[in-house]
Motif scaffolding. Structure first.
Motif, PDB file in Angstrom:
ATOM      1  N   THR A  99       0.853  -1.184   0.000  1.00 27.71           N
ATOM      2  CA  THR A  99       0.000   0.000   0.000  1.00 27.71           C
ATOM      3  C   THR A  99       0.892   1.238   0.000  1.00 27.71           C
ATOM      4  O   THR A  99       2.111   1.156   0.199  1.00 27.71           O
ATOM      5  N   GLU A 100       0.296   2.388  -0.182  1.00 27.42           N
ATOM      6  CA  GLU A 100       1.079   3.621  -0.199  1.00 27.42           C
ATOM      7  C   GLU A 100       1.789   3.832   1.131  1.00 27.42           C
ATOM      8  O   GLU A 100       2.957   4.245   1.167  1.00 27.42           O
ATOM      9  N   ASP A 101       1.099   3.568   2.243  1.00 28.38           N
ATOM     10  CA  ASP A 101       1.716   3.727   3.558  1.00 28.38           C
ATOM     11  C   ASP A 101       2.864   2.748   3.763  1.00 28.38           C
ATOM     12  O   ASP A 101       3.907   3.101   4.332  1.00 28.38           O
ATOM     13  N   GLN A 102       2.678   1.499   3.327  1.00 21.86           N
ATOM     14  CA  GLN A 102       3.745   0.503   3.462  1.00 21.86           C
ATOM     15  C   GLN A 102       4.955   0.891   2.616  1.00 21.86           C
ATOM     16  O   GLN A 102       6.102   0.770   3.062  1.00 21.86           O
ATOM     17  N   SER A 103       4.693   1.365   1.411  1.00 22.85           N
ATOM     18  CA  SER A 103       5.780   1.801   0.536  1.00 22.85           C
ATOM     19  C   SER A 103       6.503   2.999   1.129  1.00 22.85           C
ATOM     20  O   SER A 103       7.740   3.085   1.080  1.00 22.85           O
ATOM     21  N   LEU A 104       5.755   3.914   1.728  1.00 21.62           N
ATOM     22  CA  LEU A 104       6.348   5.102   2.342  1.00 21.62           C
ATOM     23  C   LEU A 104       7.283   4.704   3.480  1.00 21.62           C
ATOM     24  O   LEU A 104       8.363   5.278   3.643  1.00 21.62           O
ATOM     25  N   THR A 105       6.889   3.718   4.253  1.00 25.84           N
ATOM     26  CA  THR A 105       7.732   3.238   5.354  1.00 25.84           C
ATOM     27  C   THR A 105       9.045   2.672   4.824  1.00 25.84           C
ATOM     28  O   THR A 105      10.117   2.921   5.388  1.00 25.84           O
ATOM     29  N   ILE A 106       8.979   1.924   3.728  1.00 21.58           N
ATOM     30  CA  ILE A 106      10.177   1.354   3.117  1.00 21.58           C
ATOM     31  C   ILE A 106      11.132   2.464   2.681  1.00 21.58           C
ATOM     32  O   ILE A 106      12.344   2.411   2.916  1.00 21.58           O
ATOM     33  N   VAL A 107      10.590   3.506   2.056  1.00 22.81           N
ATOM     34  CA  VAL A 107      11.404   4.621   1.587  1.00 22.81           C
ATOM     35  C   VAL A 107      12.014   5.383   2.764  1.00 22.81           C
ATOM     36  O   VAL A 107      13.190   5.763   2.739  1.00 22.81           O
ATOM     37  N   GLU A 108      11.240   5.596   3.816  1.00 24.19           N
ATOM     38  CA  GLU A 108      11.756   6.301   4.992  1.00 24.19           C
ATOM     39  C   GLU A 108      12.897   5.526   5.633  1.00 24.19           C
ATOM     40  O   GLU A 108      13.897   6.121   6.073  1.00 24.19           O
ATOM     41  N   LEU A 109      12.780   4.217   5.690  1.00 25.65           N
ATOM     42  CA  LEU A 109      13.857   3.388   6.245  1.00 25.65           C
ATOM     43  C   LEU A 109      15.115   3.489   5.394  1.00 25.65           C
ATOM     44  O   LEU A 109      16.235   3.470   5.914  1.00 25.65           O
ATOM     45  N   PHE A 110      14.928   3.587   4.085  1.00 27.27           N
ATOM     46  CA  PHE A 110      16.072   3.741   3.189  1.00 27.27           C
ATOM     47  C   PHE A 110      16.841   5.015   3.525  1.00 27.27           C
ATOM     48  O   PHE A 110      18.067   5.006   3.658  1.00 27.27           O
ATOM     49  N   PHE A 111      16.143   6.127   3.681  1.00 28.57           N
ATOM     50  CA  PHE A 111      16.818   7.394   3.959  1.00 28.57           C
ATOM     51  C   PHE A 111      17.445   7.417   5.353  1.00 28.57           C
ATOM     52  O   PHE A 111      18.486   8.050   5.560  1.00 28.57           O
ATOM     53  N   LEU A 112      16.836   6.727   6.294  1.00 30.27           N
ATOM     54  CA  LEU A 112      17.463   6.603   7.614  1.00 30.27           C
ATOM     55  C   LEU A 112      18.799   5.874   7.511  1.00 30.27           C
ATOM     56  O   LEU A 112      19.779   6.243   8.169  1.00 30.27           O
ATOM     57  N   ALA A 113      18.830   4.837   6.666  1.00 33.24           N
ATOM     58  CA  ALA A 113      20.064   4.088   6.466  1.00 33.24           C
ATOM     59  C   ALA A 113      21.125   4.945   5.773  1.00 33.24           C
ATOM     60  O   ALA A 113      22.317   4.836   6.082  1.00 33.24           O
ATOM     61  N   VAL A 114      20.712   5.791   4.841  1.00 31.90           N
ATOM     62  CA  VAL A 114      21.651   6.705   4.186  1.00 31.90           C
ATOM     63  C   VAL A 114      22.258   7.658   5.210  1.00 31.90           C
ATOM     64  O   VAL A 114      23.469   7.906   5.215  1.00 31.90           O
ATOM     65  N   ASP A 115      21.426   8.179   6.101  1.00 33.21           N
ATOM     66  CA  ASP A 115      21.915   9.070   7.158  1.00 33.21           C
ATOM     67  C   ASP A 115      22.902   8.360   8.078  1.00 33.21           C
ATOM     68  O   ASP A 115      23.821   8.975   8.622  1.00 33.21           O
ATOM     69  N   HIS A 116      22.693   7.050   8.264  1.00 34.06           N
ATOM     70  CA  HIS A 116      23.540   6.277   9.171  1.00 34.06           C
ATOM     71  C   HIS A 116      24.930   6.047   8.578  1.00 34.06           C
ATOM     72  O   HIS A 116      25.917   5.952   9.324  1.00 34.06           O
ATOM     73  N   SER A 117      25.034   5.959   7.256  1.00 33.33           N
ATOM     74  CA  SER A 117      26.325   5.683   6.612  1.00 33.33           C
ATOM     75  C   SER A 117      26.533   6.605   5.405  1.00 33.33           C
ATOM     76  O   SER A 117      26.637   6.126   4.270  1.00 33.33           O
ATOM     77  N   PRO A 118      26.589   7.913   5.628  1.00 32.01           N
ATOM     78  CA  PRO A 118      26.678   8.839   4.494  1.00 32.01           C
ATOM     79  C   PRO A 118      27.963   8.702   3.683  1.00 32.01           C
ATOM     80  O   PRO A 118      27.949   8.845   2.465  1.00 32.01           O
ATOM     81  N   ASN A 119      29.092   8.438   4.361  1.00 34.56           N
ATOM     82  CA  ASN A 119      30.364   8.391   3.641  1.00 34.56           C
ATOM     83  C   ASN A 119      30.414   7.272   2.612  1.00 34.56           C
ATOM     84  O   ASN A 119      31.039   7.418   1.557  1.00 34.56           O
ATOM     85  N   GLN A 120      29.792   6.137   2.913  1.00 34.26           N
ATOM     86  CA  GLN A 120      29.769   5.038   1.953  1.00 34.26           C
ATOM     87  C   GLN A 120      29.080   5.451   0.662  1.00 34.26           C
ATOM     88  O   GLN A 120      29.536   5.139  -0.438  1.00 34.26           O
ATOM     89  N   TRP A 121      27.964   6.173   0.812  1.00 32.81           N
ATOM     90  CA  TRP A 121      27.232   6.639  -0.363  1.00 32.81           C
ATOM     91  C   TRP A 121      28.020   7.698  -1.120  1.00 32.81           C
ATOM     92  O   TRP A 121      28.109   7.667  -2.360  1.00 32.81           O
ATOM     93  N   ILE A 122      28.600   8.644  -0.400  1.00 33.05           N
ATOM     94  CA  ILE A 122      29.383   9.708  -1.043  1.00 33.05           C
ATOM     95  C   ILE A 122      30.537   9.107  -1.834  1.00 33.05           C
ATOM     96  O   ILE A 122      30.812   9.502  -2.982  1.00 33.05           O
ATOM     97  N   PHE A 123      31.199   8.130  -1.246  1.00 34.19           N
ATOM     98  CA  PHE A 123      32.336   7.485  -1.907  1.00 34.19           C
ATOM     99  C   PHE A 123      31.912   6.807  -3.206  1.00 34.19           C
ATOM    100  O   PHE A 123      32.505   7.023  -4.267  1.00 34.19           O
TER     101      PHE A 123
END
Length: 220
Positions: free
Chosen positions: A89-113
């Motif tokens: 559902t839209e809410d379930q999908s939104l939760t998945i996306v929010e978790l993705f961005f939380l993970a990006v915040d947790h390891s920003p240098n890996q993504w930047i690299f």
């Protein structure tokens, strides 16, 4: 593992961590010298060669380490969708996306690299990252085969296209998300972040909704 081996492994990891830090502080990996990396962890340059043959070798292992992290995160998006018999559902999908961005915040240098070096100055790193992304496409395509809403897509090439789109979207999302902190702050930052979350949610829902209704032109 002996104490000596453990200390050697710690020094090796310290060099990898130093290279990651230096290459995500406004510089490219190719501009960083062996001496700088060794100095960052308090080693003499000759001690570097106890762990790596040269900077290219260090860079390849750094890509391997970072890729393991990012592969797990990107694949988790697919796995979260696989948990649902139908599309989330839209809410379930939104939760998945929010978790993705939380993970990006947790390891920003890996993504930047990975984002900067994917098209960066080091040919060795570009090639290594290219192969890692190819592996990720294959891994994600195999995951998508198990998704009930995509069982009608049997062509490996089509599944690879979906995987490529999702991977490239993930890099774009992460790059944009991290860039927002350099442009905004406070309430404005929160507003921009929410707008990006909503945009990413719409994109991923459109991607999977389109795939769920895909018909191969030869069978249309």
């Amino acid at each position: 593992m002996s104490i000596r081996d453990e200390r050697k492994q710690q020094s090796r990891q310290a060099l990898l961590d130093a290279a990651l830090y230096l290459s995500t502080s406004g510089r490219s990996f190719s501009s960083i010298s062996l001496r700088e990396v060794a100095r960052e962890v308090g080693l003499v340059p000759t001690a570097f060669y106890r762990h790596f043959a040269d900077m290219d070798t260090l860079g390849q292992e750094l890509v391997d380490q970072v890729s393991v992290h990012l592969k797990g995160l990107i694949s988790q998006i697919g796995h979260n969708y696989l948990q649902h018999q139908l599309l989330p559902t839209e809410d379930q999908s939104l939760t998945i996306v929010e978790l993705f961005f939380l993970a990006v915040d947790h390891s920003p240098n890996q993504w930047i690299f990975m984002i900067s070096e994917r098209w960066g100055g080091s040919a060795v790193l570009r090639q290594t990252i290219h192969h890692e992304i190819e592996d990720l496409v294959e891994q994600l395509s195999n995951d998508l085969k198990r998704m009930p809403s995509l069982k009608h897509i049997q062509e490996t090439q089509n599944l690879s296209v979906i995987s490529n789109i999702l991977i490239n979207l993930s890099f774009t999302w992460a790059m944009t998300w991290l860039g927002l902190k350099n442009e905004y702050e406070g309430a404005s930052l929160k507003q921009q972040q929410q707008a990006l979350i909503q945009q990413a949610n719409t994109q991923i829902r459109l991607l999977f909704r389109g795939a769920a209704n895909w018909k191969n032109p030869t069978n249309a």
